[in-house]
Design an enzyme around this catalytic site. Structure first.
Site, PDB file in Angstrom:
ATOM      1  N   SER A  88      11.929   3.364  -6.565  1.00  0.00           N
ATOM      2  CA  SER A  88      11.293   3.859  -5.343  1.00  0.00           C
ATOM      3  C   SER A  88       9.791   4.039  -5.543  1.00  0.00           C
ATOM      4  CB  SER A  88      11.915   5.191  -4.920  1.00  0.00           C
ATOM      5  OG  SER A  88      11.576   6.196  -5.843  1.00  0.00           O
ATOM      6  N   CYS A  89       9.072   4.218  -4.412  1.00  0.00           N
ATOM      7  CA  CYS A  89       7.617   4.310  -4.448  1.00  0.00           C
ATOM      8  C   CYS A  89       7.149   5.736  -4.673  1.00  0.00           C
ATOM      9  CB  CYS A  89       7.036   3.767  -3.146  1.00  0.00           C
ATOM     10  SG  CYS A  89       7.421   2.029  -2.925  1.00  0.00           S
ATOM     11  N   ASP A  90       7.967   6.553  -5.303  1.00  0.00           N
ATOM     12  CA  ASP A  90       7.567   7.910  -5.652  1.00  0.00           C
ATOM     13  C   ASP A  90       7.258   7.933  -7.132  1.00  0.00           C
ATOM     14  OD1 ASP A  90       7.705  10.641  -6.569  1.00  0.00           O
ATOM     15  OD2 ASP A  90       8.526  11.135  -4.591  1.00  0.00           O
ATOM     16  N   ASN A 150      13.776   6.032   0.484  1.00  0.00           N
ATOM     17  CA  ASN A 150      12.872   4.890   0.379  1.00  0.00           C
ATOM     18  C   ASN A 150      13.572   3.555   0.682  1.00  0.00           C
ATOM     19  OD1 ASN A 150      10.162   4.436  -2.055  1.00  0.00           O
ATOM     20  ND2 ASN A 150      10.153   4.523   0.150  1.00  0.00           N
TER      21      ASN A 150
END
Ligand SMILES: *Cc1c(COP(=O)(O)O)cnc(C)c1O
Length: 387
Positions: A334-336, A377
């Site tokens: 994910s983009c975290d 996400n």
């Protein structure tokens, strides 16, 4: 038991899982659970726990098939919410086999549970007892104690429970509210690797138990909670020997308690499950970067929440494990930026690993599908297949 035999034990039953996995295609991260292995864990824990009654902690893995198998084996259940109670009842557990073990309950859920015949509730505060007295009048309650000292890998000690003086006051208060205060519970901390780590908590509990009896409470229920470990690479005892050693510690201090409850979650289901994941990218941030970054399609927000603080160290396997191995930082998709699984202590993976390669994550049957968020996400939550 040596690390070597622990390792062998953890891998001795994987062939059924591995056969199924090898013959299957998966288009998303998937947890495959071997129900026969759940059964073997139940039988081993039961044998070691002797007269203690198992209440499986449903949150560890609430798959219908897992609950079905445990109902068939005679397990009882520790439920934390209306949803978990409904699940257990739907799968055929009897109301008297289910304890409502969360110390933080919605009043309407207490009423709902009482209405369906649940009679045993946990509490650690005055207001909770008042809710129970109002919505489940006369119910049996046990008071959850704080465990001050814990060497567990995943301690649960801060959020739940109360201290000795509060606990003794709550017993009196429960009686004043015409509830039936039957005893105490505690949780030694999840993944308590060695049985002797239970001794300090049991010593503290024994002191409180005696004080309660001196105050005129005829206690009958001792709930020793969970904490039974799974194999994550560090040595643990086999479940039967571990449970027997814990019961020896309990019996030495509480020989004549009529009812002992135990609530294994992780120890029941973790080793029964393997997650099938996929490598999405292998990269380096610069020419001088000594660590590779390996990104897989499951991360902290889609099932591997227990990598928080790198507390639980899962075992990874790939088809290239015979090739030269090297360290890597392992991250989710994910983009975290918090979605990094292991960085402080890198993971060894084959240098030849590349995008598309399958990665097996061993002993992930507990606290994975339940922690899998609803598609954070856009990455699908962990699928579960029971075989
Ligand atoms: C989560 C939980 C358990 C299970 O703990 P494990 O360490 O997984 O065995 C048992 N009892 C209670 C009250 C819990 O909240």
């Amino acid at each position: 038991m040596s690390l070597h035999t622990a390792h062998l034990r953890a891998h001795s039953d994987v062939s059924r899982l591995d056969t199924f996995i090898a013959l299957s295609d998966f288009d998303r991260p998937t947890l495959v659970v071997d129900l026969d292995r759940v059964e073997a864990q139940f039988r081993a824990l039961s044998a070691g726990l002797g007269r203690a009654q198992i209440h499986y902690a449903v949150k560890a893995n609430p798959a219908d098939e897992v609950i079905d198998r445990l109902v068939a084996l005679g397990s009882h259940f520790d439920a934390a919410s209306r949803g978990e109670i409904a699940l257990c009842l739907d799968r055929g557990a009897k109301p008297r086999e289910i304890s409502f073990g969360n110390t933080i309950k919605r009043a309407s859920d207490i009423a709902w549970a009482w209405d369906r015949g649940i009679t045993l509730f946990a509490a650690d505060a005055e207001e909770e007892l008042e809710k129970i007295a109002e919505h489940a009048p006369g119910a049996r309650v046990y008071i959850r104690l704080i465990v001050e000292v814990s060497e567990a890998d995943w301690p649960l000690t801060r959020k739940f429970g109360c201290d000795k003086d509060t606990a003794l006051r709550l017993l009196d208060y429960a009686r004043d509210l015409h509830l039936d205060p039957v005893g105490f519970s505690f949780h030694v901390g999840s993944q308590t690797r060695r049985a002797e780590m239970w001794a300090p908590a049991l010593d503290a509990l024994a002191e409180i138990w005696t004080a309660a009896q001196d105050a005129g409470h005829g206690l009958t229920v001792l709930n020793i909670g969970g904490g039974f470990p799974a194999f994550y690479g560090e040595e643990i005892e086999a479940p039967e020997a571990y449970a027997r050693a814990v019961m020896d510690l309990v019996t030495a201090r509480f020989g004549d308690v009529p009812h002992i409850m135990a609530e294994p979650g992780r120890g029941m289901v973790a080793e029964a499950g393997t997650i099938v994941a996929e490598t999405m990218l292998v990269s380096r941030k610069s020419d001088r970067d000594i660590h590779r970054w390996v990104y897989i399609d499951i991360g902290r927000f889609s099932g591997l929440a227990e990598t928080e603080g790198e507390a639980i160290r899962y075992q990874f396997e790939t088809a290239r494990d015979g090739d030269q191995m090297g360290p890597c930082i392992l991250a989710g998709p994910s983009c975290d930026s918090a979605d990094v699984l292991y960085e402080k202590r890198p993971i060894m993976l084959p240098m030849t690993l590349r995008a598309g390669d399958r990665v097996l994550i061993r002993n992930t049957g507990a606290y994975t599908s339940t922690y899998s968020s609803v598609g954070f996400n856009g990455f699908p939550p962990l699928d579960v297949i029971c075989i």
